[in-house]
Design a protein around this motif. Structure first.
Motif, PDB file in Angstrom:
ATOM      1  N   LYS A  94      21.920  49.415  -8.817  1.00 28.42           N
ATOM      2  CA  LYS A  94      21.393  50.164  -7.672  1.00 28.42           C
ATOM      3  C   LYS A  94      22.329  51.318  -7.303  1.00 28.42           C
ATOM      4  O   LYS A  94      21.895  52.433  -7.036  1.00 28.42           O
ATOM      5  CB  LYS A  94      21.191  49.231  -6.481  1.00 28.42           C
ATOM      6  N   THR A  95      23.638  51.052  -7.306  1.00 34.84           N
ATOM      7  CA  THR A  95      24.610  52.094  -6.946  1.00 34.84           C
ATOM      8  C   THR A  95      25.174  52.804  -8.182  1.00 34.84           C
ATOM      9  O   THR A  95      25.773  53.862  -8.060  1.00 34.84           O
ATOM     10  CB  THR A  95      25.783  51.480  -6.171  1.00 34.84           C
ATOM     11  N   GLY A  96      25.011  52.197  -9.351  1.00 38.68           N
ATOM     12  CA  GLY A  96      25.572  52.769 -10.570  1.00 38.68           C
ATOM     13  C   GLY A  96      26.966  52.269 -10.885  1.00 38.68           C
ATOM     14  O   GLY A  96      27.563  52.665 -11.899  1.00 38.68           O
ATOM     15  N   LYS A  97      27.501  51.364 -10.053  1.00 45.33           N
ATOM     16  CA  LYS A  97      28.845  50.840 -10.268  1.00 45.33           C
ATOM     17  C   LYS A  97      28.953  50.196 -11.647  1.00 45.33           C
ATOM     18  O   LYS A  97      28.134  49.364 -12.027  1.00 45.33           O
ATOM     19  CB  LYS A  97      29.179  49.808  -9.188  1.00 45.33           C
ATOM     20  N   GLY A  98      29.973  50.594 -12.420  1.00 46.00           N
ATOM     21  CA  GLY A  98      30.227  50.007 -13.728  1.00 46.00           C
ATOM     22  C   GLY A  98      29.491  50.671 -14.870  1.00 46.00           C
ATOM     23  O   GLY A  98      29.873  50.507 -16.031  1.00 46.00           O
ATOM     24  N   LEU A  99      28.430  51.417 -14.570  1.00 46.47           N
ATOM     25  CA  LEU A  99      27.623  51.999 -15.643  1.00 46.47           C
ATOM     26  C   LEU A  99      28.317  53.156 -16.348  1.00 46.47           C
ATOM     27  O   LEU A  99      27.905  53.559 -17.434  1.00 46.47           O
ATOM     28  CB  LEU A  99      26.263  52.453 -15.095  1.00 46.47           C
ATOM     29  N   GLY A 100      29.371  53.683 -15.756  1.00 45.65           N
ATOM     30  CA  GLY A 100      30.124  54.761 -16.388  1.00 45.65           C
ATOM     31  C   GLY A 100      30.759  54.327 -17.702  1.00 45.65           C
ATOM     32  O   GLY A 100      31.078  55.167 -18.557  1.00 45.65           O
ATOM     33  N   LYS A 101      30.934  53.012 -17.879  1.00 49.71           N
ATOM     34  CA  LYS A 101      31.537  52.487 -19.104  1.00 49.71           C
ATOM     35  C   LYS A 101      30.498  52.116 -20.163  1.00 49.71           C
ATOM     36  O   LYS A 101      30.847  51.617 -21.233  1.00 49.71           O
ATOM     37  CB  LYS A 101      32.382  51.248 -18.775  1.00 49.71           C
ATOM     38  N   PHE A 102      29.221  52.369 -19.862  1.00 52.74           N
ATOM     39  CA  PHE A 102      28.170  51.944 -20.786  1.00 52.74           C
ATOM     40  C   PHE A 102      28.302  52.635 -22.141  1.00 52.74           C
ATOM     41  O   PHE A 102      28.189  51.995 -23.191  1.00 52.74           O
ATOM     42  CB  PHE A 102      26.785  52.201 -20.185  1.00 52.74           C
ATOM     43  N   ASP A 103      28.553  53.950 -22.140  1.00 50.26           N
ATOM     44  CA  ASP A 103      28.683  54.680 -23.406  1.00 50.26           C
ATOM     45  C   ASP A 103      29.806  54.111 -24.271  1.00 50.26           C
ATOM     46  O   ASP A 103      29.676  54.002 -25.492  1.00 50.26           O
ATOM     47  CB  ASP A 103      28.941  56.167 -23.140  1.00 50.26           C
ATOM     48  N   GLU A 104      30.900  53.747 -23.614  1.00 50.28           N
ATOM     49  CA  GLU A 104      32.058  53.180 -24.328  1.00 50.28           C
ATOM     50  C   GLU A 104      31.681  51.851 -24.982  1.00 50.28           C
ATOM     51  O   GLU A 104      32.048  51.583 -26.140  1.00 50.28           O
ATOM     52  CB  GLU A 104      33.188  52.974 -23.315  1.00 50.28           C
ATOM     53  N   VAL A 105      30.919  51.025 -24.253  1.00 47.92           N
ATOM     54  CA  VAL A 105      30.494  49.729 -24.790  1.00 47.92           C
ATOM     55  C   VAL A 105      29.488  49.933 -25.921  1.00 47.92           C
ATOM     56  O   VAL A 105      29.510  49.212 -26.933  1.00 47.92           O
ATOM     57  CB  VAL A 105      29.897  48.853 -23.668  1.00 47.92           C
ATOM     58  N   VAL A 106      28.611  50.935 -25.780  1.00 53.16           N
ATOM     59  CA  VAL A 106      27.648  51.257 -26.841  1.00 53.16           C
ATOM     60  C   VAL A 106      28.378  51.606 -28.134  1.00 53.16           C
ATOM     61  O   VAL A 106      28.012  51.137 -29.226  1.00 53.16           O
ATOM     62  CB  VAL A 106      26.735  52.419 -26.406  1.00 53.16           C
ATOM     63  N   LYS A 107      29.425  52.422 -28.026  1.00 54.04           N
ATOM     64  CA  LYS A 107      30.181  52.821 -29.218  1.00 54.04           C
ATOM     65  C   LYS A 107      30.824  51.624 -29.909  1.00 54.04           C
ATOM     66  O   LYS A 107      30.911  51.566 -31.140  1.00 54.04           O
ATOM     67  CB  LYS A 107      31.258  53.848 -28.835  1.00 54.04           C
ATOM     68  N   ALA A 108      31.262  50.647 -29.113  1.00 51.60           N
ATOM     69  CA  ALA A 108      31.862  49.447 -29.688  1.00 51.60           C
ATOM     70  C   ALA A 108      30.798  48.548 -30.323  1.00 51.60           C
ATOM     71  O   ALA A 108      30.991  48.029 -31.426  1.00 51.60           O
ATOM     72  CB  ALA A 108      32.625  48.675 -28.611  1.00 51.60           C
ATOM     73  N   ALA A 109      29.671  48.400 -29.624  1.00 52.68           N
ATOM     74  CA  ALA A 109      28.617  47.499 -30.108  1.00 52.68           C
ATOM     75  C   ALA A 109      27.933  48.043 -31.355  1.00 52.68           C
ATOM     76  O   ALA A 109      27.498  47.274 -32.224  1.00 52.68           O
ATOM     77  CB  ALA A 109      27.587  47.265 -29.004  1.00 52.68           C
ATOM     78  N   LEU A 110      27.831  49.386 -31.460  1.00 53.67           N
ATOM     79  CA  LEU A 110      27.089  50.005 -32.561  1.00 53.67           C
ATOM     80  C   LEU A 110      27.985  50.864 -33.452  1.00 53.67           C
ATOM     81  O   LEU A 110      27.525  51.856 -34.022  1.00 53.67           O
ATOM     82  CB  LEU A 110      25.929  50.841 -32.005  1.00 53.67           C
ATOM     83  N   ALA A 111      29.242  50.481 -33.563  1.00 54.79           N
ATOM     84  CA  ALA A 111      30.191  51.268 -34.364  1.00 54.79           C
ATOM     85  C   ALA A 111      29.694  51.439 -35.795  1.00 54.79           C
ATOM     86  O   ALA A 111      29.768  52.544 -36.371  1.00 54.79           O
ATOM     87  CB  ALA A 111      31.560  50.596 -34.341  1.00 54.79           C
ATOM     88  N   ASP A 112      29.171  50.377 -36.390  1.00 56.94           N
ATOM     89  CA  ASP A 112      28.691  50.456 -37.771  1.00 56.94           C
ATOM     90  C   ASP A 112      27.485  51.382 -37.887  1.00 56.94           C
ATOM     91  O   ASP A 112      27.391  52.180 -38.836  1.00 56.94           O
ATOM     92  CB  ASP A 112      28.321  49.064 -38.287  1.00 56.94           C
ATOM     93  N   LYS A 113      26.570  51.288 -36.942  1.00 59.38           N
ATOM     94  CA  LYS A 113      25.367  52.128 -36.955  1.00 59.38           C
ATOM     95  C   LYS A 113      25.733  53.594 -36.779  1.00 59.38           C
ATOM     96  O   LYS A 113      25.198  54.476 -37.475  1.00 59.38           O
ATOM     97  CB  LYS A 113      24.418  51.685 -35.834  1.00 59.38           C
ATOM     98  N   ILE A 114      26.641  53.879 -35.865  1.00 60.50           N
ATOM     99  CA  ILE A 114      27.069  55.263 -35.618  1.00 60.50           C
ATOM    100  C   ILE A 114      27.749  55.827 -36.870  1.00 60.50           C
ATOM    101  O   ILE A 114      27.491  56.973 -37.271  1.00 60.50           O
ATOM    102  CB  ILE A 114      28.014  55.315 -34.394  1.00 60.50           C
ATOM    103  N   ALA A 115      28.605  55.018 -37.497  1.00 59.23           N
ATOM    104  CA  ALA A 115      29.286  55.457 -38.719  1.00 59.23           C
ATOM    105  C   ALA A 115      28.281  55.726 -39.836  1.00 59.23           C
ATOM    106  O   ALA A 115      28.405  56.714 -40.585  1.00 59.23           O
ATOM    107  CB  ALA A 115      30.294  54.402 -39.158  1.00 59.23           C
TER     108      ALA A 115
END
Length: 288
Positions: A94-115
């Motif tokens: 609702k406030t967006g708290k914590g969502l600023g780190k979403f991109d960072e987590v995406v890069k970790a979760a999908l490192a193989d796909k991005i590569a």
């Protein structure tokens, strides 16, 4: 009243069965799955069927509504989910708290796909996520916050999202919203109680007084100080039956009806509303 038990039938209406089929159909279209759970009840607010349905994809678990959950417990849950092989974050959509780190987590979760995309000469190819979760865990609110506009209808009640829809977030991420999915039955009736506490089941189905009494049962055991402080009742009152404590709450708030009786239905609605609104403090009812 519709009793909350493992035999209750209305948890799995037709549109939820249809959604389960849609998840299976759409899974090949996405790179990963974002699952929203309620940080106050991280296990009860998960659909156990989703593990099997989405096991072929990386998983990011968002512990939403972290602002009304116990922060220490949330940290324990994040470690727990990470030990299970998922990526996990504490957020308040609702406030967006914590969502600023979403991109960072995406890069970790999908490192193989991005590569792999870079190797194929497609470094900017959009990453696609399916957003799943049971009703009222904040899926549409998450997508609206990530996309920067109110693309999806939201409400503080279950059953608002009924169709699947794609939303581009503008940062190389595309999200597929899906309707909330409960599961056919509960093996533990307490799960149904907890879902009713947070509002993941339509209030019209249930009896507010019964749910409030069951909530008081849990609060007496784990957070009696919050009841005492919020409703100005005594330590000795914690020895009473939960329905009697509900009456005490009604008396404390001046909720009387004709003849001087306590309006316990109004007291019940007030207790549930104040719990859901975080006015009893940061409470978590489940631990890893």
């Amino acid at each position: 009243m519709a009793d909350i038990s493992k035999d209750t039938v209305q948890w799995f209406p037709g549109h939820m069965a249809k959604t389960r089929r849609k998840i299976k159909e759409n899974l090949p279209l996405v790179d990963a799955v974002v699952e929203l759970v309620d940080a106050r009840i991280p296990i009860s607010s998960r659909n156990p069927e989703l593990d099997e349905l989405t096991s072929s994809k990386p998983r990011i678990i968002l512990l939403n509504k972290c602002d009304v959950a116990d922060a220490n417990a949330t940290a324990q849950w994040i470690r727990h989910f990470e030990e299970m092989g998922a990526h996990a974050m504490a957020v308040d959509c609702k406030t967006g708290k914590g969502l600023g780190k979403f991109d960072e987590v995406v890069k970790a979760a999908l490192a193989d796909k991005i590569a792999a995309n870079i190797e194929k000469g497609m470094p900017g190819k959009a990453l696609r996520f399916m957003v799943v979760g049971i009703p009222n865990t904040g899926k549409s609110t998450f997508i609206n916050k990530m996309s920067g506009r109110n693309r999806l209808k939201t409400a503080d009640k279950p059953g608002v999202t009924r169709t699947s829809q794609w939303v581009a977030c503008g940062n190389g991420i595309e999200l597929l919203d899906t309707p909330g999915v409960l599961w056919p039955k509960f093996d533990d009736p307490a799960v149904g109680d907890k879902l009713a506490f947070i509002g993941s089941v339509k209030d019209e189905i249930l009896d507010a007084e019964t749910i409030a009494v069951r909530l008081i049962d849990v609060l007496k055991r784990d957070y009696s100080d919050r009841l005492i402080e919020r409703y100005k009742i005594s330590n000795e009152d914690m020895e009473l039956e939960s329905y009697e404590i509900l009456e005490k709450i009604g008396i404390a708030r001046g909720m009387k009806i004709r003849g001087g009786e306590v309006d316990t239905e109004r007291a019940a609605v007030t207790l549930l509303d104040e719990y859901r609104g975080g006015k009893l403090g940061r409470l978590t009812f489940e631990r890893p």
